[in-house]
Write an enzyme that holds these catalytic residues in place. Structure first.
Site, mmCIF file in Angstrom:
data_model
loop_
_atom_site.group_PDB
_atom_site.id
_atom_site.type_symbol
_atom_site.label_atom_id
_atom_site.label_comp_id
_atom_site.label_asym_id
_atom_site.label_seq_id
_atom_site.Cartn_x
_atom_site.Cartn_y
_atom_site.Cartn_z
ATOM 1 N N LEU A 26 -9.810 15.968 -12.191
ATOM 2 C CA LEU A 26 -10.413 14.635 -12.233
ATOM 3 C C LEU A 26 -10.253 13.949 -10.883
ATOM 4 O O LEU A 26 -9.139 13.774 -10.392
ATOM 5 C CB LEU A 26 -9.745 13.784 -13.317
ATOM 6 C CG LEU A 26 -9.715 14.408 -14.715
ATOM 7 C CD1 LEU A 26 -9.151 13.411 -15.713
ATOM 8 C CD2 LEU A 26 -11.114 14.856 -15.128
ATOM 9 N N ALA A 28 -12.862 11.314 -9.751
ATOM 10 C CA ALA A 28 -14.004 10.396 -9.604
ATOM 11 C C ALA A 28 -13.593 8.973 -9.267
ATOM 12 O O ALA A 28 -14.368 8.219 -8.691
ATOM 13 C CB ALA A 28 -14.843 10.405 -10.878
ATOM 14 N N ARG A 33 -5.830 0.534 -6.456
ATOM 15 C CA ARG A 33 -4.511 0.128 -5.976
ATOM 16 C C ARG A 33 -4.189 0.668 -4.581
ATOM 17 O O ARG A 33 -3.227 0.256 -3.948
ATOM 18 C CB ARG A 33 -3.438 0.559 -6.987
ATOM 19 C CG ARG A 33 -3.472 -0.248 -8.280
ATOM 20 C CD ARG A 33 -2.636 0.380 -9.375
ATOM 21 N NE ARG A 33 -3.342 1.472 -10.048
ATOM 22 C CZ ARG A 33 -2.795 2.252 -10.976
ATOM 23 N NH1 ARG A 33 -1.528 2.098 -11.309
ATOM 24 N NH2 ARG A 33 -3.505 3.213 -11.533
ATOM 25 N N GLY A 95 -13.428 6.236 -17.784
ATOM 26 C CA GLY A 95 -12.136 6.692 -18.281
ATOM 27 C C GLY A 95 -11.960 8.186 -18.152
ATOM 28 O O GLY A 95 -12.921 8.931 -17.922
ATOM 29 N N GLY A 157 1.276 6.225 -18.758
ATOM 30 C CA GLY A 157 1.183 6.276 -20.210
ATOM 31 C C GLY A 157 2.518 6.757 -20.772
ATOM 32 O O GLY A 157 3.128 7.671 -20.225
ATOM 33 N N GLU A 172 -1.018 4.079 -23.399
ATOM 34 C CA GLU A 172 -1.212 3.624 -22.029
ATOM 35 C C GLU A 172 -0.387 2.375 -21.756
ATOM 36 O O GLU A 172 -0.201 1.544 -22.645
ATOM 37 C CB GLU A 172 -2.697 3.344 -21.771
ATOM 38 C CG GLU A 172 -3.507 4.592 -21.582
ATOM 39 C CD GLU A 172 -2.898 5.529 -20.554
ATOM 40 O OE1 GLU A 172 -2.856 5.181 -19.365
ATOM 41 O OE2 GLU A 172 -2.435 6.618 -20.940
ATOM 42 N N ASN A 244 -0.950 6.385 -6.725
ATOM 43 C CA ASN A 244 -1.834 5.274 -7.051
ATOM 44 C C ASN A 244 -1.855 4.209 -5.961
ATOM 45 O O ASN A 244 -2.787 3.435 -5.876
ATOM 46 C CB ASN A 244 -1.410 4.636 -8.373
ATOM 47 C CG ASN A 244 -1.566 5.615 -9.525
ATOM 48 O OD1 ASN A 244 -2.640 6.163 -9.735
ATOM 49 N ND2 ASN A 244 -0.490 5.878 -10.241
ATOM 50 N N TYR A 383 -3.614 17.525 37.751
ATOM 51 C CA TYR A 383 -4.689 17.529 36.757
ATOM 52 C C TYR A 383 -5.527 18.773 36.960
ATOM 53 O O TYR A 383 -6.111 18.986 38.036
ATOM 54 C CB TYR A 383 -5.569 16.274 36.877
ATOM 55 C CG TYR A 383 -6.771 16.399 35.967
ATOM 56 C CD1 TYR A 383 -6.597 16.518 34.582
ATOM 57 C CD2 TYR A 383 -8.070 16.460 36.483
ATOM 58 C CE1 TYR A 383 -7.690 16.688 33.747
ATOM 59 C CE2 TYR A 383 -9.159 16.624 35.636
ATOM 60 C CZ TYR A 383 -8.967 16.738 34.275
ATOM 61 O OH TYR A 383 -10.030 16.920 33.446
ATOM 62 N N ASN A 394 0.067 29.533 42.406
ATOM 63 C CA ASN A 394 0.948 28.361 42.376
ATOM 64 C C ASN A 394 0.150 27.128 42.746
ATOM 65 O O ASN A 394 -0.447 27.051 43.812
ATOM 66 C CB ASN A 394 2.118 28.561 43.333
ATOM 67 C CG ASN A 394 3.154 27.459 43.119
ATOM 68 O OD1 ASN A 394 3.658 27.292 42.017
ATOM 69 N ND2 ASN A 394 3.413 26.702 44.156
#
Ligand code: UD1
Ligand code: CA
Length: 481
Positions: A26, A28, A33, A95, A157, A172, A244, A383, A394
């Protein structure tokens, strides 16, 4: 097309048919939060999206089918899932029960056990899920839920057990009565269902609850009423942590880091200060390598065996050969470091920096999209960009490849055994042949032939006794003010 061989296929089918496994993940929900623009399952732990952790664990079980229920930012989640599972869309999040029902089309024709996992419960281990499955099968059940004991049950839950064995239901958080709030055994959100029971019961779910949602959790009571439900408790409650909020995410990361580091220690890697080391889920480390404090190995970083990383280094998508010594403060991204090389302190290897065997890169040296051949050295303040450097060359202190003209990047080619004097500018495109010498302070704009010495004529002038006269002049001026 060649003739089908139904007999071979159906034999194999029959052999496996006894106990088949499907996994539904799951993923979706947005995860309000989290207070994020990014959907929850795309947030990362150890550099890997939450949903990928769950997918990888599911794959370890070798299921016949895997389905992921997507909704928020569905296209991005689908891209992350890739070929690993079938994605089904739950356009409106009504749900967890409603979400599982959406997976039905992806499991058409499937008979067996359906393991339901949550995209936001990422720390669960395959061994634990195997035990859940075995207990479910051997108990001949319709539904088995995985529970855990927590100090702070708020949000989860609650597992409400009746007096009789197998009498169990889930309430829940927002539907709990005052006495139920005290229960510290909670639902992990992970379950095993008999497929026929699952589809039938989901069809009859109502949404008469505090959140007006179709609760998957209601299926436990339905199975219990038929005497075919059970609740299995986790041995290690950390595995059930649900993410969460950002706080949960940080807690999960800490637990996962502990797990990842322990795994590498068991395989022969030393961490001087595990509390300040970070290793991504994808990174690999060879045996007898020592990782110093405050070291981050991100992305697909691979460290060989017998390496020493002194500390305070950040490596991303970098390959490190065996016996490499990274001194303090090295930053690398998509680089490759050959065996026996020494880098740092305070060096920066940018994408496509490729150091050959035994190369030395010293302090305040930056290398980008350049290859240094075996044994070459750039030990101080340089660089090196868009350059190809041969063996045993070198590069003197303060050497700069001037690779950019404001429009495009140009290459510098330096041969084997070349000696570049300090403070040299190599104005690209330019080439320096094998064994050539460049005098200190040169600006090289055209090709240097092999074995040649190149220098700029900048004659030195000297004024005898100049300082004494200068001090006198300057001092008089200051007094006069
Ligand atoms: C759920 C459980 C709770 C359990 C907790 C464990 C229910 C009703 N509650 O609560 O008992 O203690 O997980 O972590 O199942 N999702 C969808 N579509 C939806 C709703 C949710 O795909 O319509 C997904 C979410 O993206 C998430 C997972 O299902 O990955 C769980 O949903 P979430 O809203 O986090 O449920 P919880 O309130 O944590
Ligand atoms: Ca959750």
């Amino acid at each position: 097309m060649a003739g089908k061989r139904p007999s071979a296929v159906s034999t194999r089918h029959r052999a496996n048919k006894a106990r088949q496994l499907a996994v539904v993940i799951l993923a979706a929900g947005l995860g309000k939060r989290m207070r994020s623009r990014t959907t929850k399952v795309l947030h990362e732990l150890a550099g890997k999206p939450l949903v990928s952790h769950v997918l990888d664990t599911a794959a370890e079980l070798g299921p016949e089918r895997v389905a992921v229920v997507v909704g928020h930012q569905a296209e991005v989640v689908r891209a992350v899932v890739g070929e690993r599972a079938r994605c089904v869309l739950q356009a409106e999040q009504l749900g967890t029960g409603h979400a599982v029902l959406k997976a039905r089309s992806a499991l058409r024709g499937f008979r067996g056990e359906v393991l339901v996992l949550c995209g936001d419960v990422p720390l669960i281990c395959a061994a634990t899920l195997r035990r859940l499955l075995e207990s479910h099968r051997s108990g001949g059940r319709l539904a088995t839920v995985l529970s855990m004991i927590v100090d702070e049950p708020a949000g989860y839950g609650r597992i409400v057990r009746g007096p009789a064995a197998g009498e169990v239901r889930i309430v829940e958080h927002r539907d709990t009565r005052r006495d139920e709030k005290l229960i510290d055994e909670v639902n992990t959100g992970l379950y095993c269902f008999d497929s026929a029971f699952l589809w039938k019961s989901l069809g009859s779910l109502g949404r008469d609850n505090a959140q007006g949602e179709y609760y998957l959790t209601d299926l436990i009571e339905m199975a219990a009423k038929r005497g075919k439900a059970a609740c299995e408790a986790l041995d290690d409650d950390d595995e059930g942590l649900g993410v969460n909020s950002r706080l949960d995410l940080a807690e999960a990361e800490a637990l996962l880091q502990e797990r990842i580091l322990r795994g590498w220690m068991e395989r022969g890697v030393t961490f001087i200060d595990p509390a300040t080391a970070y290793v991504s889920a994808a990174a690999k480390i060879g045996r007898d390598t020592v990782i110093g404090p405050n070291t981050r190995l991100e992305g697909d970083t691979r460290i060989g065996s017998d390496c020493r990383l002194d500390g305070s280094s950040y490596l991303r998508d970098t390959k490190v050969g065996t016996g490499v010594h990274l001194r303090w403060g090295v930053v690398t991204d998509s680089a490759e470091i050959g065996p026996g090389a020494k880098v740092g302190p305070y060096a920066h290897l940018r994408p496509e920096a490729e150091l050959g065997r035994d190369v030395h890169i010293g302090n305040f040296v930056e290398v980008k999209k350049s290859r240094l051949g075996r044994g070459s050295k750039a030990n101080h303040l340089a660089y090196i960009g868009d350059a190809t450097i041969g063996r045993d060359a070198n590069i003197g202190a303060g050497t700069i490849t001037c690779n950019y003209d404001g429009f495009s990047k140009h290459p510098t080619v330096i041969g084997d055994r070349v000696q570049i004097g300090s403070d040299t500018q190599l104005v690209a495109p330019v080439e320096v042949g094998n064994d050539a010498y460049i005098a200190a302070g040169s600006t090289i704009t055209s090709k240097v032939e092999p074995g040649a010495l190149a220098f700029n004529v900048k004659p030195q002038r000297t004024r005898a006794d100049w300082v004494r006269a200068f001090r006198k002049r300057a001092g008089a001026k200051k007094k006069g003010k």
